[in-house]
Design an enzyme around this catalytic site. Sequence first.
Site, PDB file in Angstrom:
ATOM      1  N   TYR A  36       0.833  -1.211   0.000  1.00 31.30           N
ATOM      2  CA  TYR A  36       0.000   0.000   0.000  1.00 31.30           C
ATOM      3  C   TYR A  36       0.860   1.251   0.000  1.00 31.30           C
ATOM      4  O   TYR A  36       2.078   1.188   0.204  1.00 31.30           O
ATOM      5  CB  TYR A  36      -0.951  -0.001   1.209  1.00 31.30           C
ATOM      6  CG  TYR A  36      -0.289   0.374   2.520  1.00 31.30           C
ATOM      7  CD1 TYR A  36       0.535  -0.517   3.189  1.00 31.30           C
ATOM      8  CD2 TYR A  36      -0.480   1.635   3.085  1.00 31.30           C
ATOM      9  CE1 TYR A  36       1.143  -0.172   4.392  1.00 31.30           C
ATOM     10  CE2 TYR A  36       0.119   1.985   4.292  1.00 31.30           C
ATOM     11  CZ  TYR A  36       0.928   1.083   4.941  1.00 31.30           C
ATOM     12  OH  TYR A  36       1.528   1.431   6.116  1.00 31.30           O
ATOM     13  N   ARG A  55       8.254   3.882  -4.770  1.00 31.17           N
ATOM     14  CA  ARG A  55       8.301   2.965  -3.617  1.00 31.17           C
ATOM     15  C   ARG A  55       7.280   1.840  -3.784  1.00 31.17           C
ATOM     16  O   ARG A  55       7.558   0.678  -3.443  1.00 31.17           O
ATOM     17  CB  ARG A  55       8.038   3.749  -2.320  1.00 31.17           C
ATOM     18  CG  ARG A  55       8.174   2.902  -1.075  1.00 31.17           C
ATOM     19  CD  ARG A  55       8.102   3.726   0.193  1.00 31.17           C
ATOM     20  NE  ARG A  55       6.798   4.333   0.374  1.00 31.17           N
ATOM     21  CZ  ARG A  55       6.483   5.184   1.347  1.00 31.17           C
ATOM     22  NH1 ARG A  55       7.395   5.557   2.239  1.00 31.17           N
ATOM     23  NH2 ARG A  55       5.267   5.698   1.452  1.00 31.17           N
ATOM     24  N   ARG A 104      -8.093 -21.179  -0.180  1.00 35.46           N
ATOM     25  CA  ARG A 104      -7.030 -20.661   0.682  1.00 35.46           C
ATOM     26  C   ARG A 104      -5.805 -21.560   0.609  1.00 35.46           C
ATOM     27  O   ARG A 104      -5.874 -22.757   0.903  1.00 35.46           O
ATOM     28  CB  ARG A 104      -7.521 -20.559   2.126  1.00 35.46           C
ATOM     29  CG  ARG A 104      -6.486 -19.946   3.051  1.00 35.46           C
ATOM     30  CD  ARG A 104      -7.003 -19.789   4.469  1.00 35.46           C
ATOM     31  NE  ARG A 104      -5.976 -19.185   5.315  1.00 35.46           N
ATOM     32  CZ  ARG A 104      -4.971 -19.852   5.891  1.00 35.46           C
ATOM     33  NH1 ARG A 104      -4.860 -21.160   5.722  1.00 35.46           N
ATOM     34  NH2 ARG A 104      -4.072 -19.213   6.622  1.00 35.46           N
ATOM     35  N   HIS A 106      -1.322 -20.989   1.036  1.00 34.76           N
ATOM     36  CA  HIS A 106      -0.242 -20.005   1.204  1.00 34.76           C
ATOM     37  C   HIS A 106       0.511 -19.751  -0.095  1.00 34.76           C
ATOM     38  O   HIS A 106       0.990 -18.652  -0.341  1.00 34.76           O
ATOM     39  CB  HIS A 106       0.763 -20.482   2.260  1.00 34.76           C
ATOM     40  CG  HIS A 106       0.256 -20.347   3.666  1.00 34.76           C
ATOM     41  ND1 HIS A 106      -0.826 -21.047   4.143  1.00 34.76           N
ATOM     42  CD2 HIS A 106       0.690 -19.590   4.702  1.00 34.76           C
ATOM     43  CE1 HIS A 106      -1.043 -20.728   5.409  1.00 34.76           C
ATOM     44  NE2 HIS A 106      -0.134 -19.838   5.775  1.00 34.76           N
ATOM     45  N   LYS A 151       6.502  -1.814   2.025  1.00 35.56           N
ATOM     46  CA  LYS A 151       5.291  -1.197   2.599  1.00 35.56           C
ATOM     47  C   LYS A 151       4.125  -2.178   2.437  1.00 35.56           C
ATOM     48  O   LYS A 151       3.263  -2.041   1.567  1.00 35.56           O
ATOM     49  CB  LYS A 151       5.014   0.159   1.945  1.00 35.56           C
ATOM     50  CG  LYS A 151       4.097   1.032   2.801  1.00 35.56           C
ATOM     51  CD  LYS A 151       4.193   2.489   2.422  1.00 35.56           C
ATOM     52  CE  LYS A 151       3.154   3.362   3.110  1.00 35.56           C
ATOM     53  NZ  LYS A 151       3.316   3.548   4.544  1.00 35.56           N
ATOM     54  N   GLU A 183      12.265   3.369  13.825  1.00 37.19           N
ATOM     55  CA  GLU A 183      11.295   4.320  13.269  1.00 37.19           C
ATOM     56  C   GLU A 183      10.076   4.307  14.163  1.00 37.19           C
ATOM     57  O   GLU A 183      10.055   3.630  15.196  1.00 37.19           O
ATOM     58  CB  GLU A 183      10.934   3.961  11.820  1.00 37.19           C
ATOM     59  CG  GLU A 183      10.262   2.604  11.661  1.00 37.19           C
ATOM     60  CD  GLU A 183       9.921   2.275  10.208  1.00 37.19           C
ATOM     61  OE1 GLU A 183       9.808   3.187   9.375  1.00 37.19           O
ATOM     62  OE2 GLU A 183       9.758   1.072   9.921  1.00 37.19           O
TER      63      GLU A 183
HETATM   64  C1  LIG Z   1       6.257   2.280   9.589  1.00 40.41           C
HETATM   65  C2  LIG Z   1       6.278   3.591   8.877  1.00 40.41           C
HETATM   66  N1  LIG Z   1       7.449   4.231   8.739  1.00 40.41           N
HETATM   67  C3  LIG Z   1       7.508   5.440   8.121  1.00 40.41           C
HETATM   68  C4  LIG Z   1       6.371   6.052   7.623  1.00 40.41           C
HETATM   69  C5  LIG Z   1       6.472   7.380   6.961  1.00 40.41           C
HETATM   70  O1  LIG Z   1       6.401   7.203   5.571  1.00 40.41           O
HETATM   71  P1  LIG Z   1       5.914   8.377   4.615  1.00 40.41           P
HETATM   72  O2  LIG Z   1       6.729   9.572   4.944  1.00 40.41           O
HETATM   73  O3  LIG Z   1       6.213   7.873   3.254  1.00 40.41           O
HETATM   74  O4  LIG Z   1       4.468   8.593   4.885  1.00 40.41           O
HETATM   75  C6  LIG Z   1       5.133   5.412   7.740  1.00 40.41           C
HETATM   76  C7  LIG Z   1       3.945   6.046   7.208  1.00 40.41           C
HETATM   77  O5  LIG Z   1       2.850   5.560   7.296  1.00 40.41           O
HETATM   78  C8  LIG Z   1       5.085   4.146   8.375  1.00 40.41           C
HETATM   79  O6  LIG Z   1       3.914   3.491   8.514  1.00 40.41           O
END
Ligand SMILES: Cc1ncc(COP(=O)(O)O)c(C=O)c1O
Length: 285
Positions: A36, A55, A104, A106, A151, A183
């Site tokens: 996403y 990304r 279903r 995997h 992501k 983070e």
């Molecule tokens: C785990 C994580 N890290 C960093 C970010 C920041 O990413 P961005 O600046 O691309 O929104 C997000 C944003 O949702 C996130 O979920």
Amino acid sequence: MAQALEHAWHEGQLKPLADVRISPLDRGYLFGDGIYEVMPVYDGKPLGLDKHLRRLARSCDEIRLPLGRSIEDITAALMAVIEANGGGNQSLYLQLTRVGLEGRDHRFPDAPQTHLFAMSNRLAPIDADAYANGLSAIVLPDQRWARCDIKSTSLLANVLAKQLASEAGAAEAILERDGELIEGATSAVGCVTGGTLALPVEDARVLPSVTRALTVEVAGRCGVPVETRRVNMDEFRAADEILIMSSTREIMPISDLDGAPVGDGEAGPVWRTLFTGYQALKADA
Ligand SMILES: Cc1ncc(COP(=O)(O)O)c(C=O)c1O
């Protein structure tokens, strides 16, 4: 709480969000097998669109999920959602999931398809007074998987961390592994010591944040030195300023960490410089 706007895109069509029907055999639903993006939209224009789409393509590549359509088609779908929802300021959400409607299992389906779903929330305006005072955060152990650079829609550990932060009255959960700053549960994190912004290395434990990349651009324009390196938690807790960065919250100052003041316990001067520069970058985009 977030507020979804009326119109969405699903499988080639714009429709009311309430009319979108997704099969329970969509592997996004069964396994979190999807990718996403969330991007901010100001005045009807997505900020950092190219970076978000790059990304997205990289994340899909890493999980062997074909985009299934061109970047131009994805962009057209996103613009249709923005327009149908009245332009203005939105938080635009896009997900691609692996679908194989056999049963279903995997393993990847024999003939997988990639479904595209997009919607938007109203983008909450930044609370200028709250930012000027600084917000609070808590530190939690990072219990996520080993590929946080992707992501992925598999967000259970992020959800649990963010919920704990919310229950503690904090704006964010900041995650650490092996004594190192990683983070936030939903954001990138950096800290300022002696006027220099330190950002953790973007390895497989860290999502490459678009807002962080834009903040580095702003820092360059404003003369704020930036170092990308490992940041240990002792240094982090002793920093003059802590900043979190995300598409929907821009650059947020943290003035209270686990109940202790950060620096002098207020939003600091480097935050103010970067936040002001970020508003200029938004206006120029
Ligand atoms: C785990 C994580 N890290 C960093 C970010 C920041 O990413 P961005 O600046 O691309 O929104 C997000 C944003 O949702 C996130 O979920």
